[in-house]
Design a protein around this motif. Structure first.
Motif, mmCIF file in Angstrom:
data_model
loop_
_atom_site.group_PDB
_atom_site.id
_atom_site.type_symbol
_atom_site.label_atom_id
_atom_site.label_comp_id
_atom_site.label_asym_id
_atom_site.label_seq_id
_atom_site.Cartn_x
_atom_site.Cartn_y
_atom_site.Cartn_z
ATOM 1 N N PHE A 1 58.641 20.242 149.675
ATOM 2 C CA PHE A 1 59.665 19.597 150.602
ATOM 3 C C PHE A 1 59.776 20.657 151.691
ATOM 4 C CE2 PHE A 1 62.113 17.339 147.146
ATOM 5 C CZ PHE A 1 61.448 16.386 147.396
ATOM 6 N N VAL A 2 59.710 21.995 151.451
ATOM 7 C CA VAL A 2 59.827 23.021 152.584
ATOM 8 C C VAL A 2 58.670 22.908 153.628
ATOM 9 C CG1 VAL A 2 59.734 25.645 153.076
ATOM 10 C CG2 VAL A 2 61.382 24.834 151.264
ATOM 11 N N VAL A 3 57.421 22.997 153.144
ATOM 12 C CA VAL A 3 56.145 22.747 153.822
ATOM 13 C C VAL A 3 56.225 21.359 154.769
ATOM 14 C CG1 VAL A 3 53.804 22.424 153.780
ATOM 15 C CG2 VAL A 3 54.662 24.227 152.229
ATOM 16 N N LEU B 1 44.410 14.835 148.647
ATOM 17 C CA LEU B 1 43.299 14.565 149.623
ATOM 18 C C LEU B 1 43.581 14.853 151.231
ATOM 19 C CD1 LEU B 1 41.725 11.203 147.965
ATOM 20 C CD2 LEU B 1 40.955 13.798 147.924
ATOM 21 N N PRO B 2 44.651 14.151 151.618
ATOM 22 C CA PRO B 2 44.989 14.315 153.055
ATOM 23 C C PRO B 2 44.820 15.934 153.659
ATOM 24 C CG PRO B 2 46.263 12.716 152.296
ATOM 25 C CD PRO B 2 45.586 13.393 151.164
ATOM 26 N N PRO B 3 45.531 16.816 153.069
ATOM 27 C CA PRO B 3 45.553 18.210 153.497
ATOM 28 C C PRO B 3 44.245 18.915 153.140
ATOM 29 C CG PRO B 3 46.984 17.950 151.642
ATOM 30 C CD PRO B 3 46.906 16.627 152.228
ATOM 31 N N PHE C 1 47.170 24.747 153.215
ATOM 32 C CA PHE C 1 47.007 25.176 152.058
ATOM 33 C C PHE C 1 48.037 25.286 150.957
ATOM 34 C CE2 PHE C 1 42.958 26.904 154.198
ATOM 35 C CZ PHE C 1 41.852 26.476 153.406
ATOM 36 N N SER C 2 49.416 25.611 151.559
ATOM 37 C CA SER C 2 50.416 25.691 150.907
ATOM 38 C C SER C 2 50.647 24.297 150.188
ATOM 39 C CB SER C 2 51.588 26.264 151.776
ATOM 40 O OG SER C 2 51.602 27.278 152.135
ATOM 41 N N ILE D 1 55.072 32.215 150.956
ATOM 42 C CA ILE D 1 53.866 31.823 150.551
ATOM 43 C C ILE D 1 53.127 30.992 151.894
ATOM 44 C CG2 ILE D 1 52.589 29.938 149.057
ATOM 45 C CD1 ILE D 1 54.894 30.812 146.985
ATOM 46 N N VAL D 2 54.106 30.182 152.468
ATOM 47 C CA VAL D 2 53.577 29.545 153.673
ATOM 48 C C VAL D 2 53.252 30.508 154.572
ATOM 49 C CG1 VAL D 2 54.380 28.134 155.539
ATOM 50 C CG2 VAL D 2 55.169 27.567 153.406
#
Length: 389
Positions: free
Chosen positions: A117-119, A178-180, A77-78, A69-70
């Motif tokens: 967590f992964v992102v 909001l931040p991403p 976006f992820s 996905i990433v």
């Protein structure tokens, strides 16, 4: 550098850390809210361990496909996608408050949290030096545990009954998006995220894998069962929230020390020492009579248990190329989630004693301390440098 297209100055820490901070407050509140709110929704307390385990089963399943996905949509976006997915699971729990729906929702929530967590971990770990990675991971852990501790304290003023506390969780998760959503710059450069071959998996430090596994075996029961255990001790939601916050505060405040020591002494030895510290905390919790002494012991328990994962993951990523960091964090999260799935169920059913949880924690901490000490001594005798132990 392994990838000449990678420009570390473009990899900002603001977006992942800001989003993570709101996520951590919401997640910390939710972890204690779920077991304490079952009665108000007419569900049995025996559901607690299963809700914890199925959540971590969702994390385990998520670790097998997050990388794809990433790679397709990018880190920013992820992060938006997984936070939105987590928010929708809480909405579903409120709309249909039944045991079956809650179990399904917590499984999906685990998948979403694995993505977060992964992102965030890979976003921060895609740096050009081990020292920078250690500093960024320290910032990550401080934000995560600080937010979680703050979230625990919301139990007192917001309560655990009805829908209102869950509305606050939803609001916090929307703030995390909001931040991403608004800041479009700062994510890592696009690159082909490579999988780790079987040969490379075999080269990953075994203490790193064991450290992540044990971290899950400890933190799964602490998040899933400890609120009920403390509430059984003191029969007070406010005291439960306070001591859960103390546990996580211990995990937050120890992170700068972890970052400092992890580049100076053997990581295996460091994990052994923290596990020993946790065992001391458990003994104090079981035998202590003074409230201040027991509070200190809960703090020590949190410091020890929350220290293991960052030490283990930095040990695993030390020799990884940048394009394989996402895969490495997935593998470590997989080890963590395996421990988290089985930890709550084992802790709940290992004994009929009221102290089965802390007995379980003591056994895991003691055996891990002995194992890590043995590995550290083996590395020293074989001539490995302490920093990569």
């Amino acid at each position: 550098m392994e990838n000449s297209a990678y420009k570390p100055y473009k990899n900002s820490t603001f977006v992942p850390v800001a989003g993570l901070s709101f996520f951590a407050i919401a997640s910390g509140f939710l972890m204690s809210l779920i077991p304490l709110s079952l009665a108000s929704f007419g569900m049995d307390s025996s559901l607690v361990a299963w809700l914890a385990s199925i959540f971590y089963l969702g994390i385990l399943v998520g670790t097998t496909c997050i990388q794809n996905i990433v790679a397709k949509v990018g880190h920013r976006f992820s992060l938006i996608l997984f936070l939105a997915m987590l928010t929708l699971t809480i909405v579903a729990m409120l709309v249909i408050p039944t045991a079956t729906v809650w179990l399904i929702a917590r499984f999906i929530a685990g998948f979403a949290v694995a993505g977060v967590f992964v992102v965030v971990e890979s976003w921060l770990l895609m740096a050009d030096s081990a020292k920078q990675r250690a500093k960024r991971l320290g910032l990550y852990m401080t934000s995560l545990y600080g937010g979680s501790a703050l979230g625990q304290l919301a139990i007192g003023p917001l309560g655990v009954n009805g829908n209102t506390p869950f509305y606050w969780v939803i609001g916090l998760l929307m703030l995390a998006i909001l931040p991403p959503l608004l800041v479009k710059k700062g994510q890592p450069e696009s690159m082909e995220h490579q999988k780790i071959s079987l040969r490379e998996v075999k080269k990953i430090s075994l203490p790193a894998v064991i450290g992540c596994l044990v971290s899950g075996m400890l933190l799964g029961p602490i998040y899933g069962l400890m609120p009920s255990y403390i509430n059984g001790q003191f029969a007070s939601n406010e005291r439960t929230a306070f001591l859960m916050a103390i546990i996580i505060l211990g995990g937050m405040l120890v992170q700068p020390l972890v970052s400092y020591l992890s580049t100076r002494i053997s990581k295996s030895l460091l994990m052994a020492l923290f596990c020993l510290l946790g065992t001391i905390g458990i003994v104090g919790i079981a035998d202590g009579t003074s409230v201040s002494f027991v509070t200190t012991c809960y703090f020590l328990l949190g410091a020890s248990c929350f220290a293991l994962y960052p030490i283990a993951i930095t040990l695993a990523c030390e020799t990884m190329a940048l394009e394989k960091i996402v895969a490495a964090t997935e593998l470590m999260l997989l080890s963590y989630s395996v421990g988290s799935v089985f930890g709550p169920v084992i802790a709940e059913h290992s004994s009929t004693s009221a102290h089965s949880l802390i007995t379980y924690l003591a056994v895991v901490l003691t055996t891990t301390s002995i194992y890590m000490l043995i590995k550290s001594l083996q590395n020293t005798r074989s001539g490995h440098t302490p920093a990569i132990g």
